[in-house]
Design a protein around this motif. Structure first.
Motif, PDB file in Angstrom:
ATOM      1  N   THR A  69      52.388  78.357  37.773  1.00  0.00           N
ATOM      2  CA  THR A  69      53.005  77.084  38.146  1.00  0.00           C
ATOM      3  C   THR A  69      53.239  76.295  36.860  1.00  0.00           C
ATOM      4  O   THR A  69      52.828  76.710  35.779  1.00  0.00           O
ATOM      5  CB  THR A  69      52.090  76.233  39.066  1.00  0.00           C
ATOM      6  OG1 THR A  69      50.911  75.843  38.344  1.00  0.00           O
ATOM      7  CG2 THR A  69      51.731  76.964  40.345  1.00  0.00           C
ATOM      8  N   THR A  70      53.827  75.149  37.014  1.00  0.00           N
ATOM      9  CA  THR A  70      53.925  74.206  35.906  1.00  0.00           C
ATOM     10  C   THR A  70      52.516  73.828  35.454  1.00  0.00           C
ATOM     11  O   THR A  70      51.560  74.028  36.193  1.00  0.00           O
ATOM     12  CB  THR A  70      54.677  72.933  36.364  1.00  0.00           C
ATOM     13  OG1 THR A  70      54.785  72.048  35.260  1.00  0.00           O
ATOM     14  CG2 THR A  70      53.926  72.196  37.471  1.00  0.00           C
ATOM     15  N   ALA A  71      52.426  73.242  34.286  1.00  0.00           N
ATOM     16  CA  ALA A  71      51.142  72.722  33.811  1.00  0.00           C
ATOM     17  C   ALA A  71      51.047  71.217  34.026  1.00  0.00           C
ATOM     18  O   ALA A  71      50.066  70.591  33.624  1.00  0.00           O
ATOM     19  CB  ALA A  71      50.935  73.060  32.346  1.00  0.00           C
ATOM     20  N   GLY A  72      52.061  70.638  34.645  1.00  0.00           N
ATOM     21  CA  GLY A  72      52.015  69.207  34.919  1.00  0.00           C
ATOM     22  C   GLY A  72      51.796  68.398  33.658  1.00  0.00           C
ATOM     23  O   GLY A  72      52.530  68.531  32.687  1.00  0.00           O
ATOM     24  N   GLN A  73      50.749  67.598  33.648  1.00  0.00           N
ATOM     25  CA  GLN A  73      50.462  66.705  32.528  1.00  0.00           C
ATOM     26  C   GLN A  73      49.550  67.333  31.463  1.00  0.00           C
ATOM     27  O   GLN A  73      49.147  66.651  30.522  1.00  0.00           O
ATOM     28  CB  GLN A  73      49.823  65.420  33.056  1.00  0.00           C
ATOM     29  CG  GLN A  73      50.745  64.664  33.984  1.00  0.00           C
ATOM     30  CD  GLN A  73      50.048  63.525  34.697  1.00  0.00           C
ATOM     31  OE1 GLN A  73      48.832  63.489  34.826  1.00  0.00           O
ATOM     32  NE2 GLN A  73      50.844  62.576  35.176  1.00  0.00           N
ATOM     33  N   LEU A  74      49.260  68.606  31.599  1.00  0.00           N
ATOM     34  CA  LEU A  74      48.448  69.291  30.591  1.00  0.00           C
ATOM     35  C   LEU A  74      49.304  69.582  29.353  1.00  0.00           C
ATOM     36  O   LEU A  74      50.530  69.651  29.452  1.00  0.00           O
ATOM     37  CB  LEU A  74      47.894  70.600  31.164  1.00  0.00           C
ATOM     38  CG  LEU A  74      46.936  70.454  32.344  1.00  0.00           C
ATOM     39  CD1 LEU A  74      46.649  71.816  32.960  1.00  0.00           C
ATOM     40  CD2 LEU A  74      45.652  69.783  31.902  1.00  0.00           C
ATOM     41  N   PRO A  75      48.690  69.819  28.194  1.00  0.00           N
ATOM     42  CA  PRO A  75      49.476  70.102  26.988  1.00  0.00           C
ATOM     43  C   PRO A  75      50.071  71.514  26.946  1.00  0.00           C
ATOM     44  O   PRO A  75      50.786  71.846  26.012  1.00  0.00           O
ATOM     45  CB  PRO A  75      48.469  69.892  25.850  1.00  0.00           C
ATOM     46  CG  PRO A  75      47.135  70.035  26.462  1.00  0.00           C
ATOM     47  CD  PRO A  75      47.273  69.609  27.898  1.00  0.00           C
ATOM     48  N   ALA A  76      49.807  72.326  27.944  1.00  0.00           N
ATOM     49  CA  ALA A  76      50.399  73.663  28.044  1.00  0.00           C
ATOM     50  C   ALA A  76      51.723  73.568  28.805  1.00  0.00           C
ATOM     51  O   ALA A  76      52.044  72.531  29.396  1.00  0.00           O
ATOM     52  CB  ALA A  76      49.441  74.599  28.784  1.00  0.00           C
ATOM     53  N   ARG A  77      52.492  74.650  28.798  1.00  0.00           N
ATOM     54  CA  ARG A  77      53.739  74.691  29.579  1.00  0.00           C
ATOM     55  C   ARG A  77      53.504  75.175  30.999  1.00  0.00           C
ATOM     56  O   ARG A  77      54.163  74.735  31.927  1.00  0.00           O
ATOM     57  CB  ARG A  77      54.752  75.604  28.895  1.00  0.00           C
ATOM     58  CG  ARG A  77      55.229  75.064  27.554  1.00  0.00           C
ATOM     59  CD  ARG A  77      56.216  75.976  26.897  1.00  0.00           C
ATOM     60  NE  ARG A  77      57.431  76.080  27.706  1.00  0.00           N
ATOM     61  CZ  ARG A  77      58.375  76.985  27.507  1.00  0.00           C
ATOM     62  NH1 ARG A  77      58.257  77.870  26.532  1.00  0.00           N
ATOM     63  NH2 ARG A  77      59.434  77.016  28.269  1.00  0.00           N
ATOM     64  N   TRP A  78      52.579  76.150  31.142  1.00  0.00           N
ATOM     65  CA  TRP A  78      52.324  76.746  32.449  1.00  0.00           C
ATOM     66  C   TRP A  78      50.826  76.874  32.696  1.00  0.00           C
ATOM     67  O   TRP A  78      50.038  76.974  31.767  1.00  0.00           O
ATOM     68  CB  TRP A  78      52.906  78.158  32.536  1.00  0.00           C
ATOM     69  CG  TRP A  78      54.372  78.248  32.320  1.00  0.00           C
ATOM     70  CD1 TRP A  78      55.359  77.886  33.197  1.00  0.00           C
ATOM     71  CD2 TRP A  78      55.045  78.734  31.162  1.00  0.00           C
ATOM     72  NE1 TRP A  78      56.589  78.125  32.639  1.00  0.00           N
ATOM     73  CE2 TRP A  78      56.431  78.655  31.394  1.00  0.00           C
ATOM     74  CE3 TRP A  78      54.608  79.261  29.940  1.00  0.00           C
ATOM     75  CZ2 TRP A  78      57.376  79.058  30.461  1.00  0.00           C
ATOM     76  CZ3 TRP A  78      55.546  79.663  29.006  1.00  0.00           C
ATOM     77  CH2 TRP A  78      56.921  79.554  29.282  1.00  0.00           C
ATOM     78  N   VAL A  79      50.493  76.948  33.982  1.00  0.00           N
ATOM     79  CA  VAL A  79      49.152  77.336  34.413  1.00  0.00           C
ATOM     80  C   VAL A  79      49.312  78.654  35.158  1.00  0.00           C
ATOM     81  O   VAL A  79      50.150  78.766  36.057  1.00  0.00           O
ATOM     82  CB  VAL A  79      48.502  76.285  35.337  1.00  0.00           C
ATOM     83  CG1 VAL A  79      47.180  76.811  35.898  1.00  0.00           C
ATOM     84  CG2 VAL A  79      48.283  74.972  34.605  1.00  0.00           C
TER      85      VAL A  79
END
Length: 173
Positions: A69-79
């Motif tokens: 999925t997206t990483a939302g507000q995390l500093p990564a691009r994906w989770v």
């Protein structure tokens, strides 16, 4: 630089292309790493997980499989969400734990991720002994990385004992 590394820290603060979530099968958040990723990543992660449950994973994500999925507000691009197996003294589930790592890296390759961060999957509430989980995880990643082009695959360990265990297997960090 080594392709496989270990660091002591918080996986939600890693500046990488993809972080791996030690998810529960519902994909809807939980405790430990899963809860931290959902809390810090925000509602977009949960929204995409709900969409996955509504489409392909109505009964939840099976242990050993991985989905992004997206990483939302995390500093990564994906989770990349993967469900680790619960440790059992009566049944060897090592193949499932190794599959979490292999399948997460396969999803990362499909996304074009060059840097990936893993937690110590199944070692929290799923009770997998850290030394055994580290042996399986590092072995699976070493196998998968030999066949692909990652710049870095990082194990992010929250406590010193886990860090020391993974770092020793990797050959220092």
């Amino acid at each position: 630089m080594r392709v496989i590394t270990a660091v002591r820290g918080d996986i939600t603060e890693q500046h990488v292309d993809a972080i791996v979530n030690a998810a529960n099968s519902s994909l809807l958040g939980g405790g430990g790493v899963d809860g931290a990723i959902h809390r810090k990543g925000g509602k977009r992660i949960l929204e995409e997980c709900r969409a996955l449950r509504a489409s392909h994973y109505g009964k939840g994500l099976p242990a050993g499989e991985a989905v992004a999925t997206t990483a939302g507000q995390l500093p990564a691009r994906w989770v990349i969400h993967t469900v680790g197996p619960v440790w059992s003294a009566e049944q060897d589930r090592s193949d499932l734990l190794a599959a979490c790592h292999r399948n997460s890296l396969a999803v990362a390759r499909e996304l074009g991720a060059r840097t990936v961060a893993f937690p110590a999957i199944s070692t929290g509430i799923f009770s997998w002994p850290v030394a055994d989980a580290a042996r399986i995880a590092v072995g699976a990643v070493q196998e998968a990385v030999d066949k692909s082009a990652f710049d870095e695959v990082r194990f992010v360990l929250f406590d010193q004992m886990a860090y020391d265990t993974y770092a020793e297997l990797i050959g220092g960090a």
